[in-house]
Write an enzyme that holds these catalytic residues in place. Structure first.
Site, short mmCIF file in Angstrom:
data_model
loop_
_atom_site.label_atom_id
_atom_site.label_comp_id
_atom_site.label_asym_id
_atom_site.label_seq_id
_atom_site.Cartn_x
_atom_site.Cartn_y
_atom_site.Cartn_z
N ALA A 248 -12.15 3.54 3.00
CA ALA A 248 -13.51 2.95 2.97
C ALA A 248 -14.10 2.78 4.38
O ALA A 248 -15.30 2.53 4.50
CB ALA A 248 -13.51 1.62 2.24
N SER A 249 -13.29 2.93 5.43
CA SER A 249 -13.85 2.85 6.79
C SER A 249 -14.85 3.97 6.97
O SER A 249 -14.52 5.14 6.68
CB SER A 249 -12.75 3.00 7.85
OG SER A 249 -11.91 1.88 7.85
N GLY B 287 -8.92 7.31 7.65
CA GLY B 287 -9.28 7.47 9.06
C GLY B 287 -10.76 7.75 9.21
O GLY B 287 -11.54 7.50 8.29
N VAL C 233 -9.40 -0.73 3.28
CA VAL C 233 -9.96 -0.63 4.64
C VAL C 233 -8.85 -0.86 5.65
O VAL C 233 -8.16 -1.88 5.60
CB VAL C 233 -11.05 -1.70 4.87
CG1 VAL C 233 -11.71 -1.51 6.24
CG2 VAL C 233 -12.10 -1.69 3.77
N THR D 142 -8.82 1.50 9.16
CA THR D 142 -9.21 2.01 10.47
C THR D 142 -10.21 1.14 11.22
O THR D 142 -9.99 0.81 12.40
CB THR D 142 -9.79 3.44 10.31
OG1 THR D 142 -8.77 4.24 9.70
CG2 THR D 142 -10.17 4.06 11.64
N HIS E 79 -9.78 4.63 -1.64
CA HIS E 79 -9.16 4.51 -0.31
C HIS E 79 -10.12 5.09 0.73
O HIS E 79 -11.07 5.79 0.39
CB HIS E 79 -7.85 5.30 -0.28
CG HIS E 79 -6.73 4.64 -1.02
ND1 HIS E 79 -5.51 4.40 -0.47
CD2 HIS E 79 -6.67 4.15 -2.28
CE1 HIS E 79 -4.73 3.80 -1.35
NE2 HIS E 79 -5.41 3.65 -2.47
N ASP F 77 0.85 -1.20 0.00
CA ASP F 77 0.00 0.00 0.00
C ASP F 77 0.89 1.26 0.00
O ASP F 77 2.01 1.23 0.56
CB ASP F 77 -0.86 -0.06 1.29
CG ASP F 77 -2.04 0.89 1.27
OD1 ASP F 77 -2.44 1.33 0.19
OD2 ASP F 77 -2.58 1.15 2.38
N HIS F 78 0.42 2.34 -0.59
CA HIS F 78 1.00 3.70 -0.45
C HIS F 78 2.51 3.81 -0.36
O HIS F 78 3.03 4.42 0.60
CB HIS F 78 0.47 4.33 0.85
CG HIS F 78 -0.89 4.90 0.71
ND1 HIS F 78 -1.17 5.98 -0.08
CD2 HIS F 78 -2.07 4.53 1.27
CE1 HIS F 78 -2.46 6.25 -0.01
NE2 HIS F 78 -3.04 5.37 0.80
P1 13P Z 1 -9.19 3.75 6.25
O1 13P Z 1 -8.17 3.66 7.34
O2 13P Z 1 -9.93 5.02 6.27
O3 13P Z 1 -10.05 2.55 6.19
O4 13P Z 1 -8.38 3.81 4.87
C1 13P Z 1 -7.49 2.77 4.56
C2 13P Z 1 -6.73 3.06 3.32
O5 13P Z 1 -7.19 3.76 2.44
C3 13P Z 1 -5.41 2.42 3.19
O6 13P Z 1 -4.74 2.78 2.02
#
Ligand code: 13P
Length: 298
Positions: free
Chosen positions: A208-209, A179, A229, A231, A206, A80-81
């Site tokens: 999605a929480s 977040g 997802v 958080t 990104h 990721d990222h």
């Molecule tokens: P959240 O922490 O908001 O679920 O986002 C996760 C995310 O986008 C990881 O790249």
């Protein structure tokens, strides 16, 4: 089974659902994601954030890859990222299926150059690449409407970016944040529809929480086929640990971690349901699925 990220995304997109990509930090997280995916016959992705990669190193990558291989449903492993060429090279050499080359903090032309170079490199390993233009933030607080808009993905720029870099998937910024959403989330679906019209590769959302079911399903209808997802799953883990450690009797360590896994697994299962991937594992298991995904992209 360890699967190709590109195949997971293309098959999901063709059949109008999305793949849940869950950030994992350790064995408990991996077990929660794979446990939920197996229990619900769903594909899923394990994703490792660069800070977790720094903390867990190659043992964490090996854990994810081995758990994916042993799973009875299709699972891919994704970085990721990543803003660092060194981390991307480590991930590719370790056999991860896909990476996010994140140059979104850079000026546009530098983002394009970084993403293009990382895409060329990743493709030599047969790995897929996700990239981002626009900039998803941790919070929208304190930003004016103009400032928020400036951070969002420009559909026309996205076309040029995708053509020049040859990335496999694009993370869009349409009002989503990492977040917790401090107020009701507001996604710019007109912008997403424009992007979808102009771009044929899989789209990723990104943050999605905390997104309500209606926004998830509208995003899928408009071409999103991967949701990230972190958080909500992490909060379930921490809540479970806290509750048990505050209980009158100190739990056994395996009971403690077992309950934490169950708490995270419940959140992952709920997300898989929302993403529409429950019961879809069999769609990814044809030996021709990967080949078909490549043909559809080219
Ligand atoms: P959240 O922490 O908001 O679920 O986002 C996760 C995310 O986008 C990881 O790249």
């Amino acid at each position: 089974m360890l699967s190709s990220t590109l195949e997971l995304l293309e098959t999901a997109r063709r059949n109008i659902y999305a793949i849940g990509a869950f950030n994992v930090y350790n064995l408990e997280g991996v077990k929660a994601v794979i446990g939920a995916a197996e229990a619900h016959q769903s594909p899923a992705m394990l994703q490792i954030h660069p800070s977790s990669l720094t903390a867990g190193g190659s043992p964490l990558v090996a854990l994810c890859l081995e758990a994916a291989r042993a799973a009875t449903v299709p699972i891919s492993v994704h970085l990721d990222h990543s803003t660092s060429a060194a981390a991307i090279k480590t991930a590719l050499a370790a056999g991860m299926n896909s990476i996010m080359a994140d140059g979104s903090h850079l000026p546009y032309s530098e983002n394009l150059a970084f993403t293009k170079e990382m895409t060329q490199l990743s493709h030599t390993y047969g790995a897929a690449v996700e990239a981002e233009i626009g900039r998803i933030s941790g919070t929208e607080d304190g930003l004016s409407i103009a400032e928020k808009e400036a951070k969002m993905t420009d559909p026309v720029q996205a076309v040029e970016f995708v053509a020049a870099t040859e990335v496999d998937a694009l993370a869009v910024t349409i009002g989503n944040v990492h977040g917790e959403y401090r107020s009701e989330p507001r996604l710019d679906f007109d912008r997403l529809a424009k992007i979808r019209k102009l771009i044929s590769i899989p789209l990723v959302l990104h943050g999605a929480s905390g997104l309500p079911a209606s926004m998830i399903s509208k995003s899928i209808q408009l071409g999103v086929c991967k949701f990230n997802v972190n958080t909500e799953v992490r909060q379930a883990y921490m809540r479970s640990l806290k509750e048990q450690l505050n209980a009158a009797k100190t739990p056994d360590l395996l009971d403690l971690t077992g309950s934490a896994i169950a708490s995270m697994q419940a959140v992952v299962a709920e997300k898989l349901q929302l993403f529409g991937s429950v019961g879809k594992a069999h769609l990814h298991q044809s030996p021709y699925a990967e080949m078909l995904a490549r043909v559809m992209v080219n």
